[in-house]
Design a protein around this motif. Structure first.
Motif, PDB file in Angstrom:
ATOM      1  N   LEU A 133      45.206  21.888  75.175  1.00 10.38           N
ATOM      2  CA  LEU A 133      44.843  22.813  74.917  1.00 10.38           C
ATOM      3  C   LEU A 133      44.339  24.534  75.961  1.00 10.38           C
ATOM      4  O   LEU A 133      44.267  25.041  75.650  1.00 10.38           O
ATOM      5  CB  LEU A 133      43.950  22.853  74.225  1.00 10.38           C
ATOM      6  N   TYR A 136      45.236  27.589  74.789  1.00  6.87           N
ATOM      7  CA  TYR A 136      45.407  28.051  73.622  1.00  6.87           C
ATOM      8  C   TYR A 136      43.336  29.084  74.360  1.00  6.87           C
ATOM      9  O   TYR A 136      42.931  29.732  74.161  1.00  6.87           O
ATOM     10  CB  TYR A 136      44.291  27.481  73.415  1.00  6.87           C
ATOM     11  N   ILE A 142      41.213  29.584  71.921  1.00 12.34           N
ATOM     12  CA  ILE A 142      38.897  28.919  71.918  1.00 12.34           C
ATOM     13  C   ILE A 142      38.851  29.074  73.093  1.00 12.34           C
ATOM     14  O   ILE A 142      39.176  29.122  74.075  1.00 12.34           O
ATOM     15  CB  ILE A 142      39.663  27.813  72.659  1.00 12.34           C
ATOM     16  N   VAL A 338      45.087  19.374  69.186  1.00 15.31           N
ATOM     17  CA  VAL A 338      46.390  20.086  68.052  1.00 15.31           C
ATOM     18  C   VAL A 338      47.206  19.385  67.672  1.00 15.31           C
ATOM     19  O   VAL A 338      47.849  19.106  69.265  1.00 15.31           O
ATOM     20  CB  VAL A 338      46.713  21.150  67.840  1.00 15.31           C
ATOM     21  N   LYS A 345      50.118  26.335  65.221  1.00 16.00           N
ATOM     22  CA  LYS A 345      49.521  25.347  65.836  1.00 16.00           C
ATOM     23  C   LYS A 345      48.210  26.059  66.634  1.00 16.00           C
ATOM     24  O   LYS A 345      46.983  25.818  66.986  1.00 16.00           O
ATOM     25  CB  LYS A 345      50.272  25.184  67.860  1.00 16.00           C
ATOM     26  N   ALA A 349      44.898  25.830  66.407  1.00 14.10           N
ATOM     27  CA  ALA A 349      43.039  25.934  67.512  1.00 14.10           C
ATOM     28  C   ALA A 349      42.128  27.313  67.020  1.00 14.10           C
ATOM     29  O   ALA A 349      41.474  26.604  68.090  1.00 14.10           O
ATOM     30  CB  ALA A 349      44.405  26.794  68.758  1.00 14.10           C
TER      31      ALA A 349
END
Length: 451
Positions: A133, A136, A142, A338, A345, A349
């Motif tokens: 992640l 992201y 995120i 994820v 994706k 997220a």
């Protein structure tokens, strides 16, 4: 509001799957196939991105394990998210713990896991199927601005990759009925109580009240991983690299096996058959009044108190010595990840970001998976907490202030198989088929052979 499609399954076994590989192709053919495969995958990604951008309907699959309280709260949050994002449909599945990982293993073998995966400390086994992640977080999908590096590290691998985002911090303890302790004439546990005191309490309660002193324990944590760390400061059963064992002395493990054997023979601890009757928190022997204590994860305290319907308290896990190492730290209870094969994706997220940051969503989730990692969310949930929920925060804070030891919170891939073997050995010891010493030696040899 549309009606949710919920799947609640208990699996009886794995699907039998055949893997077919091509043979006899020339190197030029293989190269051509690889190009076509890449093009197809790129096309899928482009199509998914266009759907997300255009507002076309997107279907995400999500699954988790846990109590009925968790199911109800998570389903409500999914509905809230769908109302705010009408182009997203989240198909939810929930299971008991064992069935969840049986299903996940099947999906991973088929290279088709859920888009959003709830994961615990055994994530290294599934890491090849998980999308990191970091990107992201970097692009703001995120938002981690309201937490700390320490909380983020609880769901990172040893290379610092962000495998998931914690949906709650957690630790373990012993839930107990203070009224039963008083009736049996047994002092309530202290913060530094020992395993000898726990055993004596079990025996006395059974003698006086005719119930189990304790319901089932997590014998792998209590008797192996934590016990090793209690036996020697900064010791760990698994090494930090996840490539083998860091411990080879069977004595403390054998001592734990012997204690469980003694309690089982005295009727103070359930045998393997009685333990198999415990399917979830709601019919744990502490909840039903057939035991005075049980092992509990801190995020389960609220559920177990509500299910019991009477006063329940929680104490730290016993130590080997009163002034000895505690052997365990606060860690991530579960995280959301994820899937690497998800077509959506970015949207997955986005949902994770909502799940960990949205204030209204977390009022519903109410810290059931553990103490939230986001500061504002944590303070909001704590402010609305009832007495049993406040107990969670107080308990986690207490354990979090114990001296920090060098405990390994990452479980290597063979951990589940080793834990299952430990359960089998406990049963053999309970039924007198092996001595505690034989079982401890066998466990170490088996564990070494898995690396």
């Amino acid at each position: 509001m549309k009606r949710k499609k919920i799947v609640c399954l208990l699996l009886s076994g794995l699907l039998t799957m055949g893997l077919v590989s091509g043979c006899g192709s020339s190197s030029s053919d293989e190269g051509g196939d690889a190009k076509n495969e890449t093009k197809t995958e790129d096309t899928k990604k482009d199509d998914a991105a266009k759907e997300e951008a255009s507002g076309d309907k997107i279907t995400l699959r999500m699954a988790w394990w846990g109590s009925q309280t968790r199911h109800d709260a998570t389903n409500k949050v999914i509905e809230m998210y769908e109302e705010q994002n009408p182009n997203v449909d989240i198909e939810a599945e929930f299971y008991d713990f064992d069935s969840y990982f049986t299903k996940l293993d099947t999906l991973v073998a088929a290279e088709d896991p859920w888009d959003i995966i709830q994961m615990g400390g055994n994530f290294p086994k599934y890491e090849n199927s998980i999308e990191y992640l970091d990107s992201y977080i970097e692009d703001g999908t995120i938002d981690v601005s309201d937490t700390t590096d320490a909380f983020l590290k609880t769901t990172q691998n040893n290379n610092g990759d962000q495998v998931g985002i914690s949906v709650g911090t957690n630790t373990y303890g012993i839930a107990y009925d203070p009224a039963m302790f008083e009736e049996a004439g047994v002092p309530e546990p202290t913060d530094d109580w020992t395993w000898d005191e726990w055993k004596d309490a079990c025996l006395k309660i059974t003698e006086e009240l005719g119930v189990y002193g304790s319901s089932k324990m997590d014998n792998f944590i209590a008797g192996v991983t934590q016990r090793v760390s209690q036996a020697e400061k900064d010791a760990n059963f698994f090494n930090m690299e996840g490539t083998g064992l860091a411990w080879d002395d069977p004595e403390p493990i054998a001592d734990y096996f012997a204690m469980i054997q003694e309690l089982t023979e005295a009727g103070a601890y359930p045998d393997a058959g009685a333990i198999k009757e415990i399917k979830d928190i709601e019919n744990d022997y502490l909840v039903t009044g057939d035991a005075a204590m049980t092992w509990v994860a801190s995020n389960q305290i609220n559920s177990i108190v509500n299910a019991a319907g009477r006063e329940i308290k929680v104490a730290p896990v016993p130590r080997m010595e009163k002034d000895g190492a505690y052997g365990m730290i606060v860690q991530s209870s579960q995280m959301l990840c994820v899937s690497k094969t998800s077509e959506y994706k970015q949207e997955a997220a986005k949902f994770i970001n909502y799940f960990v940051n949205d204030i209204e969503a977390n009022k519903v989730l109410n810290g059931e998976r553990g103490v939230p990692i986001m500061t504002e969310v944590r303070e909001t949930v704590k402010a609305q907490a009832d007495d049993s929920s406040k107990m969670i925060y107080d308990f986690v804070d207490k354990i979090g202030n114990f001296p920090v030891e060098n405990s390994n919170v990452i479980s290597p891939e063979p951990k589940t198989e080793i834990e299952d073997y430990d359960k089998l050995l406990i049963e053999k010891v309970q039924y007198g088929e092996m001595t505690p010493e034989e079982a401890a030696d066998d466990l170490l040899e088996f564990a070494k052979g898995k690396f």
